[in-house]
Scaffold this motif. Structure first.
Motif, PDB file in Angstrom:
ATOM      1  N   ALA A   1     -16.428  12.305 -18.649  1.00  0.00           N
ATOM      2  CA  ALA A   1     -16.595  13.724 -18.983  1.00  0.00           C
ATOM      3  C   ALA A   1     -17.426  14.444 -17.923  1.00  0.00           C
ATOM      4  O   ALA A   1     -17.149  15.600 -17.572  1.00  0.00           O
ATOM      5  CB  ALA A   1     -17.249  13.859 -20.353  1.00  0.00           C
ATOM      6  N   LYS A   2     -18.442  13.768 -17.392  1.00  0.00           N
ATOM      7  CA  LYS A   2     -19.268  14.376 -16.345  1.00  0.00           C
ATOM      8  C   LYS A   2     -18.444  14.634 -15.088  1.00  0.00           C
ATOM      9  O   LYS A   2     -18.592  15.678 -14.437  1.00  0.00           O
ATOM     10  CB  LYS A   2     -20.445  13.465 -16.009  1.00  0.00           C
ATOM     11  CG  LYS A   2     -21.513  13.377 -17.091  1.00  0.00           C
ATOM     12  CD  LYS A   2     -22.614  12.416 -16.664  1.00  0.00           C
ATOM     13  CE  LYS A   2     -23.686  12.274 -17.741  1.00  0.00           C
ATOM     14  NZ  LYS A   2     -24.730  11.287 -17.341  1.00  0.00           N
ATOM     15  N   LEU A   3     -17.570  13.690 -14.738  1.00  0.00           N
ATOM     16  CA  LEU A   3     -16.714  13.880 -13.568  1.00  0.00           C
ATOM     17  C   LEU A   3     -15.786  15.080 -13.769  1.00  0.00           C
ATOM     18  O   LEU A   3     -15.630  15.918 -12.879  1.00  0.00           O
ATOM     19  CB  LEU A   3     -15.892  12.614 -13.314  1.00  0.00           C
ATOM     20  CG  LEU A   3     -16.663  11.372 -12.882  1.00  0.00           C
ATOM     21  CD1 LEU A   3     -15.755  10.151 -12.893  1.00  0.00           C
ATOM     22  CD2 LEU A   3     -17.261  11.554 -11.490  1.00  0.00           C
ATOM     23  N   ALA A   4     -15.172  15.149 -14.965  1.00  0.00           N
ATOM     24  CA  ALA A   4     -14.263  16.258 -15.259  1.00  0.00           C
ATOM     25  C   ALA A   4     -14.999  17.593 -15.252  1.00  0.00           C
ATOM     26  O   ALA A   4     -14.480  18.606 -14.772  1.00  0.00           O
ATOM     27  CB  ALA A   4     -13.579  16.025 -16.603  1.00  0.00           C
ATOM     28  N   LYS A   5     -16.206  17.603 -15.789  1.00  0.00           N
ATOM     29  CA  LYS A   5     -16.996  18.825 -15.834  1.00  0.00           C
ATOM     30  C   LYS A   5     -17.295  19.335 -14.434  1.00  0.00           C
ATOM     31  O   LYS A   5     -17.441  20.539 -14.202  1.00  0.00           O
ATOM     32  CB  LYS A   5     -18.303  18.571 -16.598  1.00  0.00           C
ATOM     33  CG  LYS A   5     -19.134  19.824 -16.823  1.00  0.00           C
ATOM     34  CD  LYS A   5     -20.375  19.510 -17.642  1.00  0.00           C
ATOM     35  CE  LYS A   5     -21.211  20.767 -17.870  1.00  0.00           C
ATOM     36  NZ  LYS A   5     -22.444  20.472 -18.669  1.00  0.00           N
ATOM     37  N   ASN A   6     -17.367  18.412 -13.471  1.00  0.00           N
ATOM     38  CA  ASN A   6     -17.622  18.778 -12.079  1.00  0.00           C
ATOM     39  C   ASN A   6     -16.336  19.025 -11.298  1.00  0.00           C
ATOM     40  O   ASN A   6     -16.331  18.995 -10.068  1.00  0.00           O
ATOM     41  CB  ASN A   6     -18.452  17.688 -11.408  1.00  0.00           C
ATOM     42  CG  ASN A   6     -19.924  17.785 -11.742  1.00  0.00           C
ATOM     43  OD1 ASN A   6     -20.672  18.479 -11.075  1.00  0.00           O
ATOM     44  ND2 ASN A   6     -20.336  17.093 -12.800  1.00  0.00           N
ATOM     45  N   SER A   7     -15.250  19.279 -12.031  1.00  0.00           N
ATOM     46  CA  SER A   7     -13.951  19.628 -11.430  1.00  0.00           C
ATOM     47  C   SER A   7     -13.426  18.549 -10.494  1.00  0.00           C
ATOM     48  O   SER A   7     -12.880  18.836  -9.430  1.00  0.00           O
ATOM     49  CB  SER A   7     -14.033  20.974 -10.693  1.00  0.00           C
ATOM     50  OG  SER A   7     -14.250  22.018 -11.614  1.00  0.00           O
ATOM     51  N   ILE A   8     -13.581  17.288 -10.901  1.00  0.00           N
ATOM     52  CA  ILE A   8     -13.047  16.165 -10.139  1.00  0.00           C
ATOM     53  C   ILE A   8     -11.791  15.657 -10.838  1.00  0.00           C
ATOM     54  O   ILE A   8     -11.823  15.307 -12.019  1.00  0.00           O
ATOM     55  CB  ILE A   8     -14.081  15.028 -10.021  1.00  0.00           C
ATOM     56  CG1 ILE A   8     -15.301  15.510  -9.222  1.00  0.00           C
ATOM     57  CG2 ILE A   8     -13.462  13.781  -9.369  1.00  0.00           C
ATOM     58  CD1 ILE A   8     -16.456  14.535  -9.210  1.00  0.00           C
ATOM     59  N   ALA A   9     -10.683  15.653 -10.128  1.00  0.00           N
ATOM     60  CA  ALA A   9      -9.439  15.103 -10.667  1.00  0.00           C
ATOM     61  C   ALA A   9      -9.504  13.581 -10.606  1.00  0.00           C
ATOM     62  O   ALA A   9     -10.061  13.006  -9.671  1.00  0.00           O
ATOM     63  CB  ALA A   9      -8.235  15.611  -9.881  1.00  0.00           C
ATOM     64  N   ILE A  10      -8.923  12.938 -11.616  1.00  0.00           N
ATOM     65  CA  ILE A  10      -8.975  11.472 -11.692  1.00  0.00           C
ATOM     66  C   ILE A  10      -7.562  10.942 -11.917  1.00  0.00           C
ATOM     67  O   ILE A  10      -6.820  11.440 -12.771  1.00  0.00           O
ATOM     68  CB  ILE A  10      -9.881  11.005 -12.848  1.00  0.00           C
ATOM     69  CG1 ILE A  10     -11.280  11.589 -12.699  1.00  0.00           C
ATOM     70  CG2 ILE A  10      -9.936   9.472 -12.899  1.00  0.00           C
ATOM     71  CD1 ILE A  10     -12.159  11.388 -13.933  1.00  0.00           C
ATOM     72  N   LEU A  11      -7.182   9.919 -11.153  1.00  0.00           N
ATOM     73  CA  LEU A  11      -5.912   9.216 -11.375  1.00  0.00           C
ATOM     74  C   LEU A  11      -6.219   7.743 -11.566  1.00  0.00           C
ATOM     75  O   LEU A  11      -6.807   7.099 -10.702  1.00  0.00           O
ATOM     76  CB  LEU A  11      -4.962   9.390 -10.185  1.00  0.00           C
ATOM     77  CG  LEU A  11      -3.624   8.627 -10.305  1.00  0.00           C
ATOM     78  CD1 LEU A  11      -2.802   9.141 -11.485  1.00  0.00           C
ATOM     79  CD2 LEU A  11      -2.818   8.734  -9.018  1.00  0.00           C
ATOM     80  N   VAL A  12      -5.814   7.214 -12.732  1.00  0.00           N
ATOM     81  CA  VAL A  12      -5.950   5.789 -13.015  1.00  0.00           C
ATOM     82  C   VAL A  12      -4.579   5.161 -12.832  1.00  0.00           C
ATOM     83  O   VAL A  12      -3.638   5.464 -13.562  1.00  0.00           O
ATOM     84  CB  VAL A  12      -6.470   5.534 -14.441  1.00  0.00           C
ATOM     85  CG1 VAL A  12      -6.606   4.030 -14.692  1.00  0.00           C
ATOM     86  CG2 VAL A  12      -7.816   6.238 -14.657  1.00  0.00           C
ATOM     87  N   VAL A  13      -4.450   4.305 -11.825  1.00  0.00           N
ATOM     88  CA  VAL A  13      -3.178   3.688 -11.474  1.00  0.00           C
ATOM     89  C   VAL A  13      -3.040   2.371 -12.225  1.00  0.00           C
ATOM     90  O   VAL A  13      -3.878   1.470 -12.067  1.00  0.00           O
ATOM     91  CB  VAL A  13      -3.087   3.455  -9.952  1.00  0.00           C
ATOM     92  CG1 VAL A  13      -1.781   2.765  -9.587  1.00  0.00           C
ATOM     93  CG2 VAL A  13      -3.222   4.771  -9.199  1.00  0.00           C
ATOM     94  N   THR A  14      -1.999   2.244 -13.035  1.00  0.00           N
ATOM     95  CA  THR A  14      -1.759   1.035 -13.811  1.00  0.00           C
ATOM     96  C   THR A  14      -0.489   0.348 -13.318  1.00  0.00           C
ATOM     97  O   THR A  14       0.176   0.826 -12.396  1.00  0.00           O
ATOM     98  CB  THR A  14      -1.612   1.373 -15.303  1.00  0.00           C
ATOM     99  OG1 THR A  14      -0.463   2.226 -15.484  1.00  0.00           O
ATOM    100  CG2 THR A  14      -2.839   2.111 -15.822  1.00  0.00           C
ATOM    101  N   THR A  15      -0.137  -0.761 -13.955  1.00  0.00           N
ATOM    102  CA  THR A  15       1.066  -1.492 -13.558  1.00  0.00           C
ATOM    103  C   THR A  15       2.319  -0.657 -13.781  1.00  0.00           C
ATOM    104  O   THR A  15       3.210  -0.595 -12.931  1.00  0.00           O
ATOM    105  CB  THR A  15       1.181  -2.806 -14.360  1.00  0.00           C
ATOM    106  OG1 THR A  15       0.036  -3.611 -14.078  1.00  0.00           O
ATOM    107  CG2 THR A  15       2.432  -3.576 -13.967  1.00  0.00           C
ATOM    108  N   ASN A  16       2.408   0.002 -14.927  1.00  0.00           N
ATOM    109  CA  ASN A  16       3.579   0.793 -15.289  1.00  0.00           C
ATOM    110  C   ASN A  16       3.348   2.263 -14.943  1.00  0.00           C
ATOM    111  O   ASN A  16       2.424   2.882 -15.477  1.00  0.00           O
ATOM    112  CB  ASN A  16       3.851   0.649 -16.792  1.00  0.00           C
ATOM    113  CG  ASN A  16       5.142   1.315 -17.229  1.00  0.00           C
ATOM    114  OD1 ASN A  16       5.717   2.124 -16.499  1.00  0.00           O
ATOM    115  ND2 ASN A  16       5.601   1.000 -18.422  1.00  0.00           N
ATOM    116  N   PRO A  17       4.163   2.846 -14.054  1.00  0.00           N
ATOM    117  CA  PRO A  17       3.968   4.262 -13.690  1.00  0.00           C
ATOM    118  C   PRO A  17       4.005   5.209 -14.886  1.00  0.00           C
ATOM    119  O   PRO A  17       3.380   6.272 -14.839  1.00  0.00           O
ATOM    120  CB  PRO A  17       5.144   4.532 -12.737  1.00  0.00           C
ATOM    121  CG  PRO A  17       5.483   3.207 -12.162  1.00  0.00           C
ATOM    122  CD  PRO A  17       5.245   2.218 -13.281  1.00  0.00           C
TER     123      PRO A  17
END
Length: 298
Positions: A49-65
């Protein structure tokens, strides 16, 4: 855009606007625009939540796209471009023609690189004469069938069954194509947010639920480059059939396969970054031009 990539198992914490990796590496949040998590990490929901609040986009790459997790940064307030996107929809067919024409030319170049090919001039003429999105999508479908017939001939049957399969991918080549297409789709979406676009408003593609149609539109400019990259991963044996696993949901990269892929994929993504920005700028020009002509007609 400043990209931070976590490509090994790590613990992440956010303290006093600092991202701390494994209690050692410290990165100020102001220096991060996009966080890509490519391996298992330990992070609390509070810190996400802190990362999002600071306008940071996040991508979590998993096995299945299909299971990638994308947390977008807060919208940049740019009403002008969003309004222009909306008005330009009245010239949607013409904008879609441009997108598809570029895709055809790029696809031809990739096959020609491997001494394969198709007759592109007739297809480009059909695009020019098309009167609707439905006609353009029909042309695109025929192009894809012809293109992948030649493309898959580069690989032995153990790697490619000879046709495109997406949901689920049924062989290693299709699995890797879908995997990297998806990474680029989110990469482009992050840039679109960064520049203030509304990714849901597309022209060749139609938004449905959370589908970011404009990201799919711009992805068309890069599919052929991705296809070439994927081909060489197999032809150079950087990635092999044992780097994939098969289950009831399809064929997917193993964790070890993802580790082997990542160094070259990281270089490839970074090499395409300036071109992504160029294509977004070009689309902005096209959108604003078509928006202005519509507003003048009112």
């Amino acid at each position: 855009m400043n990209r931070v990539i976590i490509d090994k198992s790590s613990s992440l914490q956010v303290k006093h606007n600092i991202l701390i990796v494994d209690n050692e590496i410290k990165i100020t949040l102001k220096a991060i625009d996009y966080l890509i998590i490519y391996s298992k990490v330990d992070i609390s929901l509070k810190d996400i939540a802190k990362l999002a609040k600071n306008s940071i986009a996040i991508l979590v790459v998993t096995t299945n796209p299909k299971e990638f997790i994308h947390i977008q940064k807060r919208y940049i307030k740019n009403a002008h471009i969003k309004e222009a996107q909306y008005h330009a929809l009245r010239n949607r067919v013409e904008i879609a023609k441009y997108i598809l024409s570029v895709k055809i030319k790029k696809s031809y170049e990739t096959l020609h690189h491997f001494k394969l090919g198709f007759e592109k001039n007739k297809i480009l003429k059909d695009v020019k004469n098309a009167k609707s999105i439905e006609m353009l999508l029909g042309i695109e479908g025929s192009l894809a069938k012809e293109y992948f017939k030649h493309y898959f001939s580069l690989f032995p049957k153990i790697l490619a069954k000879g046709q495109r399969s997406k949901n689920p991918p049924l062989d290693p080549v299709n699995a890797l194509l879908s995997y990297i297409y998806t990474i680029f789709y989110f990469e482009i979406a992050t840039w679109l947010h960064f520049y203030g676009f509304e990714p849901l408003i597309g022209y060749l593609h139609t938004s449905f639920r959370d589908h970011m149609a404009l990201s799919s539109d711009i992805l068309e400019f890069f599919r052929a480059d991705i296809d070439r990259f994927v081909a060489y991963q197999f032809l150079d044996k950087n990635i092999i059939v044992n780097d994939f696993t098969k289950n009831k949901n399809g064929v997917f990269l193993t964790q070890n396969g993802r580790k082997k892929l990542w160094p070259s994929l990281k270089i490839f993504i970074e090499s395409e970054e300036s071109l992504i920005k160029q294509k977004i700028a070009k689309m902005r020009d096209i959108i604003e031009k078509n928006s202005s002509s519509n507003q003048m007609q009112k």
